[in-house]
Write a protein that holds these residues in place. Structure first.
Motif, PDB file in Angstrom:
ATOM      1  N   ASN A 191      37.220 -46.923  42.993  1.00 44.32           N
ATOM      2  CA  ASN A 191      38.430 -45.888  42.974  1.00 44.32           C
ATOM      3  C   ASN A 191      39.785 -46.666  41.764  1.00 44.32           C
ATOM      4  N   SER A 205      46.237 -46.792  43.610  1.00 44.96           N
ATOM      5  CA  SER A 205      46.815 -45.683  42.646  1.00 44.96           C
ATOM      6  C   SER A 205      46.390 -44.712  42.548  1.00 44.96           C
ATOM      7  N   SER A 206      47.543 -43.308  42.049  1.00 40.28           N
ATOM      8  CA  SER A 206      47.498 -42.286  41.353  1.00 40.28           C
ATOM      9  C   SER A 206      47.068 -42.051  40.058  1.00 40.28           C
ATOM     10  N   VAL A 207      46.332 -40.632  39.665  1.00 39.87           N
ATOM     11  CA  VAL A 207      46.168 -41.004  38.042  1.00 39.87           C
ATOM     12  C   VAL A 207      48.221 -41.293  37.817  1.00 39.87           C
ATOM     13  N   ARG A 208      48.589 -39.862  38.512  1.00 41.62           N
ATOM     14  CA  ARG A 208      49.399 -39.659  38.410  1.00 41.62           C
ATOM     15  C   ARG A 208      50.503 -40.287  37.820  1.00 41.62           C
ATOM     16  N   THR A 209      50.522 -41.863  39.001  1.00 42.15           N
ATOM     17  CA  THR A 209      51.092 -43.070  38.958  1.00 42.15           C
ATOM     18  C   THR A 209      51.613 -43.750  37.524  1.00 42.15           C
TER      19      THR A 209
END
Length: 80
Positions: free
Chosen positions: A64, A68-72
């Protein structure tokens, strides 16, 4: 692979395509220099594609981004 000149390839394209459908491969040359390959189109290996998707799903279960997200992560990387 058999070599064939551009002029001959244009002149005999229909018959070359029939031979390629049967598995033959040709190198098309211009002035004796290879410029292209005429090869059979590859077929999709549906079973292999499905295995790859399942493998990715399994990988996703055990890996994972720590919440966090990929965008962040992209935005943070741009700021640096």
């Amino acid at each position: 692979m058999r070599e064939i000149g551009v002029y001959a390839a244009r002149t005999h394209l229909a018959s070359l395509l029939e031979r390629v459908e049967k598995g033959e491969r040709f190198v098309i040359t211009r002035h004796g220099r290879a410029v292209a390959e005429l090869v059979p189109a590859s077929r999709r290996d549906v079973a292999r594609i499905r295995r790859a998707i399942e493998d990715l799903k399994e990988f996703q279960k055990t890996h994972n981004l720590g919440g966090s997200s990929v965008r962040t992560m992209v935005k943070t990387g741009r700021k640096r």
